[in-house]
Design a protein around this motif. Sequence first.
Motif, short mmCIF file in Angstrom:
data_model
loop_
_atom_site.label_atom_id
_atom_site.label_comp_id
_atom_site.label_asym_id
_atom_site.label_seq_id
_atom_site.Cartn_x
_atom_site.Cartn_y
_atom_site.Cartn_z
N VAL A 126 0.86 -1.18 0.00
CA VAL A 126 0.00 0.00 0.00
C VAL A 126 0.90 1.24 0.00
O VAL A 126 1.85 1.34 0.78
CB VAL A 126 -0.95 0.02 1.21
CG1 VAL A 126 -0.19 0.06 2.53
CG2 VAL A 126 -1.90 1.20 1.12
N GLU A 127 0.61 2.16 -0.91
CA GLU A 127 1.39 3.39 -1.00
C GLU A 127 0.68 4.49 -0.23
O GLU A 127 -0.52 4.70 -0.40
CB GLU A 127 1.56 3.79 -2.47
CG GLU A 127 2.50 4.95 -2.67
CD GLU A 127 2.90 5.14 -4.12
OE1 GLU A 127 3.70 6.04 -4.41
OE2 GLU A 127 2.41 4.36 -4.97
N ILE A 128 1.42 5.18 0.61
CA ILE A 128 0.86 6.26 1.41
C ILE A 128 0.55 7.44 0.50
O ILE A 128 1.41 7.90 -0.26
CB ILE A 128 1.83 6.71 2.52
CG1 ILE A 128 2.25 5.50 3.39
CG2 ILE A 128 1.19 7.79 3.38
CD1 ILE A 128 1.10 4.77 4.04
N TYR A 173 3.37 6.24 11.23
CA TYR A 173 2.96 4.88 10.91
C TYR A 173 3.81 3.91 11.73
O TYR A 173 5.03 3.84 11.55
CB TYR A 173 3.11 4.61 9.42
CG TYR A 173 2.25 5.51 8.57
CD1 TYR A 173 0.99 5.10 8.14
CD2 TYR A 173 2.69 6.78 8.21
CE1 TYR A 173 0.19 5.94 7.38
CE2 TYR A 173 1.89 7.63 7.45
CZ TYR A 173 0.64 7.21 7.04
OH TYR A 173 -0.15 8.03 6.29
N ALA A 174 3.17 3.21 12.65
CA ALA A 174 3.87 2.21 13.45
C ALA A 174 3.94 0.92 12.64
O ALA A 174 2.90 0.34 12.32
CB ALA A 174 3.13 1.97 14.77
N LYS A 181 0.91 -1.44 11.80
CA LYS A 181 0.14 -1.87 12.97
C LYS A 181 -0.79 -0.78 13.47
O LYS A 181 -1.81 -1.06 14.08
CB LYS A 181 1.09 -2.30 14.09
CG LYS A 181 2.05 -3.41 13.73
CD LYS A 181 1.33 -4.69 13.31
CE LYS A 181 0.55 -5.31 14.44
NZ LYS A 181 -0.05 -6.61 14.05
N GLU A 182 -0.45 0.51 13.25
CA GLU A 182 -1.31 1.60 13.68
C GLU A 182 -0.88 2.89 12.97
O GLU A 182 0.25 2.98 12.48
CB GLU A 182 -1.24 1.78 15.20
CG GLU A 182 -2.29 2.72 15.78
CD GLU A 182 -3.71 2.34 15.37
OE1 GLU A 182 -4.14 2.85 14.32
OE2 GLU A 182 -4.35 1.55 16.09
N VAL A 183 -1.80 3.84 12.91
CA VAL A 183 -1.52 5.15 12.32
C VAL A 183 -1.92 6.22 13.34
O VAL A 183 -3.02 6.17 13.90
CB VAL A 183 -2.31 5.38 11.01
CG1 VAL A 183 -1.90 6.71 10.38
CG2 VAL A 183 -2.09 4.23 10.03
N ALA A 224 -8.41 2.88 8.36
CA ALA A 224 -8.96 1.78 7.57
C ALA A 224 -8.21 1.59 6.26
O ALA A 224 -8.18 0.48 5.70
CB ALA A 224 -10.44 2.03 7.31
N MET A 225 -7.62 2.67 5.75
CA MET A 225 -6.88 2.59 4.48
C MET A 225 -5.54 1.87 4.63
O MET A 225 -5.04 1.28 3.67
CB MET A 225 -6.63 4.00 3.94
CG MET A 225 -7.87 4.75 3.52
SD MET A 225 -7.49 6.46 3.04
CE MET A 225 -6.42 6.17 1.64
#
Length: 246
Positions: A126-128, A173-174, A181-183, A224-225
């Motif tokens: 997935v690209e940020i 972004y963890a 794992k989390e944002v 969610a993304m």
Amino acid sequence: MQDFSKFKKSLKMIEHYVYALCEIDDEKRTPFYIGKGVNDRCLKHLKEKGNSPKQEAIEELLARNRLGIDILRHGIKTDKTAKLIEATCIDLLGIGELSNKVRGSGSEMGRATIEEIHNLQSGELVEIQKEHQGLAFLLNSTYKSGMSEIELFEATRGVWRNVPRDESIKYAYATYGGLIKEVYQIHSWVNAGTQQYFTRSFENRNISQRWEFVGKKAPKDIRAMYVGKVIKKERSFGNPFIKVGN
């Protein structure tokens, strides 16, 4: 109704594994059955018939799109080892809290959702997006399976040396093993140690030249993304963080 069939190929690639069938309630995932198997064993329950508490729960949760499957350990070499891990998990959670009738007779990442396993095995990244640009923190030395939300947050927010702090860094972004794992949404940067830590101690470390961010979980639509996906990034060359979404 949920469709888990797309995960079959990924499950074939992870050898023996131990899994949990879970009830999903918003962000909480509560296990109600522990099992072990290979290939698509965890998906077989979805087609079984009967009136056991387990099957009743599965049918109800499938109808409500609330069924989750977590892979507790994978890459296990033998069925004997898988049995031991299964029994340990059942003992830990307590047979009274599960729909298992009897007690049960690793990968470094530990517990992961079936979606995360699929994302890891598929090779898809997935690209940020540019509007979500920020820093990916590579928590390969601090992440532990089963970390609480506050432990993960505190491992991500600090304490960092020579970290970029310009206004374009909006999100943190963890990541572990490439998996997001989390944002978190970054509000500002302060000197390390300015905020209180509840799960970390820096008594024997000099953190005077380091930084930590003030922030909170990103909005649900942004999380969610990205959460559970494998992040696309450049090589870090040994740095514990790297810019993404440039």
